[in-house]
Design an enzyme around this catalytic site. Structure first.
Site, mmCIF file in Angstrom:
data_model
loop_
_atom_site.group_PDB
_atom_site.id
_atom_site.type_symbol
_atom_site.label_atom_id
_atom_site.label_comp_id
_atom_site.label_asym_id
_atom_site.label_seq_id
_atom_site.Cartn_x
_atom_site.Cartn_y
_atom_site.Cartn_z
ATOM 1 N N ASP A 65 12.468 -21.489 69.577
ATOM 2 C CA ASP A 65 12.591 -22.999 69.280
ATOM 3 C C ASP A 65 13.588 -23.940 69.687
ATOM 4 O O ASP A 65 14.538 -22.946 70.100
ATOM 5 C CB ASP A 65 12.979 -22.956 67.165
ATOM 6 N N GLU A 72 9.463 -16.435 70.242
ATOM 7 C CA GLU A 72 10.059 -16.203 68.804
ATOM 8 C C GLU A 72 9.085 -16.150 68.002
ATOM 9 O O GLU A 72 8.809 -17.033 67.022
ATOM 10 C CB GLU A 72 11.700 -17.079 68.485
ATOM 11 N N ASP A 114 19.238 -21.307 65.758
ATOM 12 C CA ASP A 114 18.602 -20.216 65.884
ATOM 13 C C ASP A 114 17.977 -19.081 67.471
ATOM 14 O O ASP A 114 18.207 -18.545 67.721
ATOM 15 C CB ASP A 114 16.573 -19.723 64.503
ATOM 16 N N ASP A 132 15.662 -24.994 67.813
ATOM 17 C CA ASP A 132 16.983 -25.328 66.905
ATOM 18 C C ASP A 132 18.285 -24.121 67.376
ATOM 19 O O ASP A 132 17.975 -23.072 68.179
ATOM 20 C CB ASP A 132 16.888 -25.116 65.747
#
Ligand SMILES: Nc1ncnc2c1ncn2[C@@H]1O[C@H](COP(=O)(O)OP(=O)(O)OP(=O)(O)O)[C@@H](O)[C@H]1O
Ligand SMILES: [Mg+2]
Ligand SMILES: [Mg+2]
Length: 662
Positions: free
Chosen positions: A514, A441, A518, A516
């Site tokens: 990541d 990402e 997102d 998280d």
């Protein structure tokens, strides 16, 4: 996993005897359910039912019970009832004043299956199963009917809620376990899936002809298009052959009849039963069992079968002067076959409490010896069928050899000729074997990953921002999407109906985003793309998720990585209890030093990867899962972002990716 995050520890300053805990009674089960049931996910939850059903089956296989009821009630309580001997309720000699029943339910490693005295070939062997179910249930009631009396005791989270009481006369006998899984352990949303329980019950009935299993489920739990009945009596006098025929339905097979049979091992060492067919469509499956316990990872019994079938077919090739038969391997023989194998042996050894793999060494020899002669006989009994089968397997072996050759050539020329996307940092190895591509990402994470990688085997493709949601996009829009085009080009295997697994330029495709919300979103968009456009990539086990850490916790010179909030809290409460610590949260992969990223997430020797799995559409046992997966993907990835967002927030940890099965 925890090794990885904890091996950076260098110095432990105040580490003394008082840090060493000894857990009492069933506490270890509640504290570390994973050790006993392999986690706290859906699979683990359903394993509870398997444990209780296994005990009833053991009673049946030992010849003491002929009927088992399995019921799922509207509030998610599971009831398992058998008409066996009943769990002993007299006081246990070692624990005066405590019934054997209570000892069994509250003590790990208590049971009647350590010797062969009361059970010959049991699925149970650790004396753990029922006590674990008890520990992980917020309500459990046990009823025993024995000597014309009925006894009852209630438990909650492993603790008796009162003494064992006598309820008066009973004109039956047996054990009834009624339990409700503890939401504190499995989560509020956890629930038993009727079709999984039904399948479990049905497979047990196929595995042991001497038992009748009555399945029932509250109708309100079944969706209107479910193929799971609300009630059914399961009894199969034809055993595994019935199972195979039901699974094959109208599909055509290479041989006129399946290869099936049952045989006792010599010297009362147990027995084996099998039913095998080679379907013309090459869509196989394999279900193996030991003492009615499923062994999805196979093991020594399966290896024995492999050896018997492979030797048998090669031998038949020699016998019929077919020289090409020599190149046939066990994978050619077993890979696309429909296989059902069940053994009953004394004192089986499994890997772990969930018993996914049989490791008893003798099982190999016993199964191979038992099946080999039968197979030779079967092959020579129907020469036309056997010849057709052997020819098909030889074809497979030859195709495989050809593929291997063209794959080696293919990638070399492919790397040179293809216009690979500019931002791909390719690896230097020329064949796909042992190579992997990380889909990363963002450019900054891409930069760290490039420095952290092993150039020879690891390629990096940075993806910018959110990729297109293919589930709600038109195909034109998809074709015009740069990120997806780059991805498709880098992988080399084509999309949609042009997809070809053989052209895949890497062995593993690893999504690294990541830790998280997102990141979870991007990962799920990518998984949707693969699921819809390169289904074979997932079916063949090429797609993985990397598990980067979210926090670093340090105290003095010691620092440990935590992969999510729960893990962080656990470390704070254990490893760093009462210590002043510094916690840093990685905002993204790009923030990690390359060495950190390598050590925690990329290095094959230290990292953990999650393999993305989908149910096998050829396996009738999984048909309902295949349907459920489709619906789920449409639901989540279709035109209703609010559903998706909710799901991602609930599941942002990724660890439940097995649950969505995409
Ligand atoms: N339905 C039943 N009928 C009769 N006895 C039972 C029943 N269920 C459990 N038991 C007794 O309770 C004991 C403990 O059961 P538990 O499931 O805890 O362990 P196990 O079956 O011996 O081994 P495992 O941990 O591998 O399941 C069994 O060994 C058996 O003696
Ligand atoms: Mg058991
Ligand atoms: Mg026990």
């Amino acid at each position: 996993m925890s090794d990885l995050f904890e091996n950076t520890a260098r110095k432990a300053e105040t580490y003394s005897a008082q840090d060493i805990e000894v857990l009492e009674g069933l506490e270890p089960v509640r504290r570390r359910p994973g050790m006993y049931i392999g986690g706290t996910d859906d699979r683990a939850l359903h394993h509870l039912v398997a444990e209780v059903l296994d005990n009833a089956m053991d009673e049946a296989v030992a010849g003491h019970a002929s009927r088992i009821d399995l019921e799922l009630t509207v509030d998610g309580t599971v009831v398992v009832r058998d008409n066996g001997r009943g769990i002993p309720i007299d006081d246990h000699p070692k624990y005066p004043g405590k019934s054997a029943l209570e000892v069994i339910l509250t003590t790990l490693h208590s049971g009647g299956k350590f010797s062969n005295k009361v059970y010959q070939t049991s699925g149970g062997l650790h004396g753990v199963g029922l006590s674990v179910v008890n520990a992980l249930s917020d309500r459990l009631t046990v009823e025993v009917a024995r000597d014309r009396q009925l006894y009852v005791q209630h438990y909650s989270r492993g603790l008796p809620q009162g003494p064992l009481t006598r309820q008066g006369a009973a004109n039956r006998r047996g054990t009834t376990i009624r339990f409700h899984a503890d939401p504190d352990i499995f989560g509020e949303a956890a629930h038993f899936e009727p079709h999984r329980l039904y399948r479990l019950a049905r497979s047990k009935a196929y595995l042991y002809r001497g038992v009748e299993i009555r399945w029932s489920c509250d109708p309100s739990l079944l969706s209107p298009d479910s193929t799971t009945p609300a009630q059914e009596t399961l009894h199969f006098p034809g055993g595994l052959l019935d199972y195979l025929n039901a699974a094959l339905k109208e599909r055509r097979t290479m041989t006129r009849l399946p290869f099936s049979g049952a045989l006792d091992f010599p010297n009362q060492q147990g027995r084996v039963e099998w039913a095998i067919a080679w379907p013309e469509d090459d869509e196989g499956f394999s279900h193996t069992y030991c003492n009615t316990v499923p062994t999805p990872q196979g093991g020594t019994h399966e290896a024995g079968l492999r050896a018997a079938l492979t030797r048998g077919l090669k031998g038949y090739g020699e016998l019929t002067n077919n020289k090409r038969a020599a190149q046939v391997t066990a994978d050619d023989v077993m890979g696309d076959a429909c296989i059902l194998l069940s053994v009953f042996i004394r004192e089986p050894h499994f890997q772990g409490q969930t018993k996914e793999k049989l490791v008893t060494a003798e099982a190999h020899r016993l199964v191979e010896a038992a099946i080999k002669d039968h197979f030779d006989h079967w092959l020579s009994g129907d020469p036309a069928s056997s010849k057709a089968l052997l020819e098909r397997l030889i074809e497979k072996a030859e195709e495989r050899a050809k593929r291997k050759q063209s794959k080696e050539l293919g990638r070399k020329s492919a790397t040179r000729r293809l216009r690979l996307p500019g931002k791909l940092a390719d690896c230097s190895r020329n064949s796909p074997e042992g190579t992997e591509i990380f889909l990363v990402e963002g450019d900054s994470a891409g930069g760290s990953a490039k420095q952290a990688r092993n150039r020879e085997t690891q390629a990096i493709l940075p993806l910018r921002g959110k990729i297109l949601n293919v589930a709600s996009a038109s195909s034109d829009k998809m074709k015009a999407n740069q990120e997806l085009n780059d991805l498709t080009q880098a992988l080399g295997c084509g999309v949609g109906k042009d997809f070809s697994s053989d052209k895949l330029r890497y062995e593993r495709v690893i999504i690294m985003t990541d830790a998280d919300v997102d990141g979870a979103h991007i990962a799920s968009l990518l998984m949707t793309f693969f699921y819809r456009e390169m289904g074979g990539l997932i079916q063949n086990g090429h797609l993985y998720l990397a598990l980067p850490p979210l926090y670093r916790i340090s105290h003095g010179a010691k620092s440990v990585y935590a992969r999510d909030d729960a893990h962080k809290d656990q470390l704070l409460n254990k490893t760093f209890k009462g210590k002043k610590v510094e916690i840093s949260r990685f905002k993204g992969l790009g923030e990690m030093m390359p060495a950190q990223l390598r050590e925690t997430t990329m290095d094959p020797a230290k990292r953990t990867l999650l393999r993305v799995v989908v149910p096998n559409s050829a396996d009738p046992e999984q048909a309902e899962d295949v349907k459920a997966t489709k619906t789920r993907v449409e639901e989540l990835m279709g035109r209703r972002p609010e559903l998706r967002f909710q799901f991602i927030q609930e599941n942002a940890k990724f660890v439940r990716v097995d649950d969505i099965d995409v």
